[in-house]
Design an enzyme around this catalytic site. Structure first.
Site, short mmCIF file in Angstrom:
data_model
loop_
_atom_site.label_atom_id
_atom_site.label_comp_id
_atom_site.label_asym_id
_atom_site.label_seq_id
_atom_site.Cartn_x
_atom_site.Cartn_y
_atom_site.Cartn_z
N SER A 187 -3.46 1.49 3.91
CA SER A 187 -1.82 1.43 3.71
C SER A 187 -1.31 0.12 3.68
O SER A 187 -0.74 -0.38 2.44
CB SER A 187 -1.10 2.51 4.20
OG SER A 187 -0.12 2.52 3.77
N LYS A 191 -1.23 -3.18 0.02
CA LYS A 191 -0.33 -3.52 -0.69
C LYS A 191 -0.22 -4.73 -0.70
O LYS A 191 0.42 -5.60 -1.41
CB LYS A 191 0.70 -2.62 0.11
CG LYS A 191 1.04 -1.20 -0.26
CD LYS A 191 2.07 -0.43 0.70
CE LYS A 191 2.31 -0.55 1.40
NZ LYS A 191 2.91 0.52 2.12
N1 URA Z 1 3.50 0.39 7.24
C1 URA Z 1 2.93 0.91 5.87
O1 URA Z 1 2.87 0.52 4.92
N2 URA Z 1 1.49 2.09 5.96
C2 URA Z 1 1.17 2.24 7.40
O2 URA Z 1 0.45 3.26 6.85
C3 URA Z 1 2.69 2.25 8.27
C4 URA Z 1 3.13 1.42 7.80
#
Ligand code: URA
Length: 438
Positions: A187, A191
């Site tokens: 996750s 990004k």
């Molecule tokens: N921050 C994120 O962007 N994703 C997660 O899974 C945990 C914290």
């Protein structure tokens, strides 16, 4: 044409502990992005991953597939090295706001895409949006152009970026599958690696105000994050930092921007600057702009003492429509109606400033959001917060509460009275910056 992978078959394989293939992981991420997998199938696989884990290879494949579910910024035409910093989230953590211009002033571009605050942790986007006029909703094209022009851009996540994460995170949130290291890793990195960076530094926090309370689990996350980033061709280092008390003296959006400006003026709090220099030095070293940590720290210190970092911050405000006069006059930031000190009832030494307790008090004042759709009040929060080890006398302020609502003020004050503990014995503050991983 490839074979059709039925969701139930992929789920069953992970349920039984198998290692998923790249094709199976791609099918899952495609299913999350185009809606071809039902929410219950996505959730079932998330739970199977939560229970059975993922190998480093599977985690890297999941990260890559999630990153490619949306736009991946291409900043390769920009010749400066490009570095970013990501924090797993804390209380009073305004480091990005002053660190980004400091690093950019040292010749390393900082393309930074940040999130909003949710729950007890604040978000850089909410903090910067307290600056009148400052726009963070830029497109990836506008962001790329700004990085090329001034070596810096701070924007909020767009729907173009890692859409699979948006879907999967929302499901994890309601299916008790957030605390899984491979899922957190994919996750965060899906990004961050879509930003177009060359290198990444992670601030992995542990302690009462951190996402990972336990230091050993936080270390596991740091190892996973740095290894997966490396497997994807992006050198990364993680700095382990304690988050048992808030960073610096301010908590709350506009109040933290004002504190970051103080850092750029050379009068930042000791703990806040310690974390800032530790992270910034790793960014410069990893990006090849300094030969080692002492040399990098000296460059960062010079960016502050020369005024170059503050000038870079002003450029950032001008580039994104913010009022640059806030740099010289913090009163132009949103101000709460009342500011009242909370006095110590005891004489002694500050033994504890519980980060989670302080965060919940700030949340009660309106500085954060309990649900994604809540509005934040940029003006409210705390300043002049004491630090563990400080000597205080009865009647001295433990902090100043900035509020816009009497009931919220009274409740927040009660929460702060429990969060800040004054004892009789002298206290030595515990170490803040720990191991560097990667
Ligand atoms: N921050 C994120 O962007 N994703 C997660 O899974 C945990 C914290």
């Amino acid at each position: 044409m490839g074979t059709i992978l039925f969701p139930q078959h992929v789920i069953a394989r992970k349920r039984d502990g198998a290692e998923l293939s790249r094709e199976e992981i791609d099918a899952f991420v495609r299913g999350a992005t185009d809606g071809s997998w039902a929410d219950y199938q996505l959730s079932a696989l998330l739970m199977a991953v939560f229970l059975k884990g993922m190998s480093p290879g599977e985690t890297a494949a999941l990260t890559d597939a999630m990153m490619r579910s949306g736009v991946v910024a291409d900043l390769s035409a920009i010749k400066m090295p490009k570095a970013d910093k990501h924090s797993t989230g804390g209380v009073g953590d305004k480091v990005s706001i002053h660190l980004a211009p400091m690093v950019a002033a040292c010749g390393v571009a900082v393309p930074m895409i940040s999130g909003r605050g949710l729950g007890h942790t604040g978000g850089t986007v909410d903090k910067l949006e307290s600056i009148p006029g400052f726009r963070m909703g830029l497109s990836i094209a506008q962001y790329s152009a700004e990085v090329a022009r001034i070596g810096l851009s701070l924007i909020c996540q767009t729907s173009e970026l890692a859409p699979a994460d948006r879907k999967l995170y929302a499901l994890r949130d309601v299916t008790a599958t957030v605390e899984s290291i491979p899922l957190i890793c994919a996750s965060i990195l899906s990004k961050k690696l879509a930003e177009g960076i060359d290198v990444l530094v992670l601030d992995v926090k542990h302690g009462s105000g951190a996402f990972m309370k336990d230091k050993a689990r936080a270390r596991e996350l740091a190892v996973a994050l740095t290894s997966v980033a490396k497997a994807m061709g992006k050198p990364a280092r993680a700095v382990m930092t304690a988050m048992d008390e808030p960073l610096g003296h301010a908590v709350g959006n506009a109040l933290e921007v004002a504190e970051s400006i103080e850092c750029l003026r050379g009068s930042g709090a000791r703990d806040l600057m310690e974390v800032t220099y530790a992270l910034g030095a790793q960014m410069l070293v990893l990006a090849g702009a300094a030969k080692d940590v002492p040399a990098a720290t000296a460059r960062l210190e010079a960016s502050v003492s020369s005024g170059a970092a503050l000038a870079k911050f002003r450029e950032l405000l001008e580039a994104q429509g913010g009022d640059p006069r806030v740099v010289d006059d913090a009163a132009r930031l949103p101000q709460a109606r009342t500011r009242r000190p909370l006095a110590s009832t005891a004489t002694g030494f500050v033994a504890r400033v519980d980060a989670m307790g302080v965060a919940l008090a700030a949340l009660r004042l309106g500085a954060g959001r309990a649900k994604a759709e809540d509005r934040v009040d940029h003006a409210v929060g705390l300043t002049c917060l004491v630090k563990v080890g400080d000597r205080v006398s009865a009647g001295d302020p433990l902090c100043v509460v900035h509020s816009n609502d009497e009931r919220a003020h009274a409740e927040a004050q009660e929460m702060l009275e429990s969060a800040i503990v004054v004892g009789t014995a002298p206290v030595r503050p515990p170490p803040l910056v720990g191991e560097v991983i990667g």
